[in-house]
Motif scaffolding. Structure first.
Motif, PDB file in Angstrom:
ATOM      1  N   VAL A  77     -93.195   6.576   9.120  1.00 14.56           N
ATOM      2  CA  VAL A  77     -93.598   6.008  10.409  1.00 14.56           C
ATOM      3  C   VAL A  77     -92.402   5.331  11.073  1.00 14.56           C
ATOM      4  O   VAL A  77     -92.118   5.539  12.252  1.00 14.56           O
ATOM      5  CB  VAL A  77     -94.773   5.016  10.238  1.00 14.56           C
ATOM      6  CG1 VAL A  77     -95.108   4.350  11.568  1.00 14.56           C
ATOM      7  CG2 VAL A  77     -95.992   5.725   9.671  1.00 14.56           C
ATOM      8  N   SER A  80     -89.860   7.636  12.781  1.00 10.19           N
ATOM      9  CA  SER A  80     -90.351   8.531  13.829  1.00 10.19           C
ATOM     10  C   SER A  80     -90.436   7.814  15.173  1.00 10.19           C
ATOM     11  O   SER A  80     -90.836   6.652  15.248  1.00 10.19           O
ATOM     12  CB  SER A  80     -91.740   9.064  13.448  1.00 10.19           C
ATOM     13  OG  SER A  80     -91.652   9.778  12.230  1.00 10.19           O
ATOM     14  N   VAL A  83     -95.671   8.771  16.900  1.00 13.38           N
ATOM     15  CA  VAL A  83     -96.630   8.961  15.811  1.00 13.38           C
ATOM     16  C   VAL A  83     -97.934   9.442  16.434  1.00 13.38           C
ATOM     17  O   VAL A  83     -98.524   8.753  17.262  1.00 13.38           O
ATOM     18  CB  VAL A  83     -96.856   7.653  15.023  1.00 13.38           C
ATOM     19  CG1 VAL A  83     -97.880   7.869  13.914  1.00 13.38           C
ATOM     20  CG2 VAL A  83     -95.536   7.126  14.461  1.00 13.38           C
ATOM     21  N   CYS A  92    -103.808   4.485   9.115  1.00 11.56           N
ATOM     22  CA  CYS A  92    -102.488   4.725   9.711  1.00 11.56           C
ATOM     23  C   CYS A  92    -101.774   3.401   9.928  1.00 11.56           C
ATOM     24  O   CYS A  92    -102.311   2.519  10.596  1.00 11.56           O
ATOM     25  CB  CYS A  92    -102.627   5.449  11.054  1.00 11.56           C
ATOM     26  SG  CYS A  92    -103.242   7.123  10.901  1.00 11.56           S
ATOM     27  N   LYS A  98     -93.443   1.347  18.497  1.00 13.94           N
ATOM     28  CA  LYS A  98     -93.563   2.799  18.306  1.00 13.94           C
ATOM     29  C   LYS A  98     -94.482   3.366  19.385  1.00 13.94           C
ATOM     30  O   LYS A  98     -95.376   2.694  19.867  1.00 13.94           O
ATOM     31  CB  LYS A  98     -94.176   3.135  16.941  1.00 13.94           C
ATOM     32  CG  LYS A  98     -93.307   2.795  15.780  1.00 13.94           C
ATOM     33  CD  LYS A  98     -92.198   3.778  15.676  1.00 13.94           C
ATOM     34  CE  LYS A  98     -91.195   3.339  14.627  1.00 13.94           C
ATOM     35  NZ  LYS A  98     -89.991   4.108  14.691  1.00 13.94           N
ATOM     36  N   TYR A 100     -97.475   5.624  20.037  1.00 18.16           N
ATOM     37  CA  TYR A 100     -98.609   6.190  19.314  1.00 18.16           C
ATOM     38  C   TYR A 100     -99.477   6.999  20.254  1.00 18.16           C
ATOM     39  O   TYR A 100     -99.675   6.618  21.408  1.00 18.16           O
ATOM     40  CB  TYR A 100     -99.472   5.089  18.688  1.00 18.16           C
ATOM     41  CG  TYR A 100     -98.830   4.429  17.506  1.00 18.16           C
ATOM     42  CD1 TYR A 100     -99.058   4.900  16.226  1.00 18.16           C
ATOM     43  CD2 TYR A 100     -97.978   3.348  17.666  1.00 18.16           C
ATOM     44  CE1 TYR A 100     -98.460   4.306  15.123  1.00 18.16           C
ATOM     45  CE2 TYR A 100     -97.378   2.740  16.577  1.00 18.16           C
ATOM     46  CZ  TYR A 100     -97.626   3.219  15.313  1.00 18.16           C
ATOM     47  OH  TYR A 100     -97.020   2.635  14.239  1.00 18.16           O
TER      48      TYR A 100
END
Length: 141
Positions: A77, A80, A83, A92, A98, A100
């Motif tokens: 995670v 990346s 996600v 998750c 991030k 998402y």
């Protein structure tokens, strides 16, 4: 970007990493022509990729026979940029900052090929949209 290369990176996550996330990873790998770093994982990985998902992808020229379900790790995670979750719920991990996306898709587990084809086609459409958002031209399939 947080990937280990200068390419954007995408992680697809579903519970068993045997159907939806494997098909999405297969499409992104094929359609990006290697311009995107692709990962997939599951919160409770299955023993093998769903054979009907493999068959459905083979019908459109994407070979995922060599893939194996992988366990979702915090490191995957963190590494990346994007996600994409597909029904893994609270399993998750979430990291602030991030990007998402949650793709609500029917689970192909236990379904026949006629039920899996529309799921496959919807995943392809969403992957094409993601490539567009990432500014990566889609290769022909």
């Amino acid at each position: 970007m947080t990937s280990t290369t200068d390419k954007p990176s995408v992680l697809f996550v579903c519970v068993h990493n045997a159907g939806r996330s494997q098909m999405a990873a297969g499409f992104l790998t094929a359609l990006s022509g290697g311009a995107v770093e692709v990962r997939s994982a599951g919160s409770a990985p299955a023993d093998r990729v769903n054979p009907v998902a493999v068959e459905a992808m083979a019908e459109v020229g994407v070979d995922i026979t060599a893939e194996q379900p992988k366990v979702l790790t915090t490191e995957a995670v963190q590494a990346s940029d994007v996600v994409v979750t597909m029904g893994c719920g609270d399993a998750c991990p979430f990291f602030p900052g991030k990007r998402y996306e949650d793709w609500v898709l029917e689970d192909p587990a236990g379904q026949g090929i006629d039920a899996v084809r529309p799921i496959r086609d919807e995943i392809r459409t969403r992957v094409l949209g993601l490539l567009d958002e990432l500014g990566v031209p889609a290769a022909a399939l």
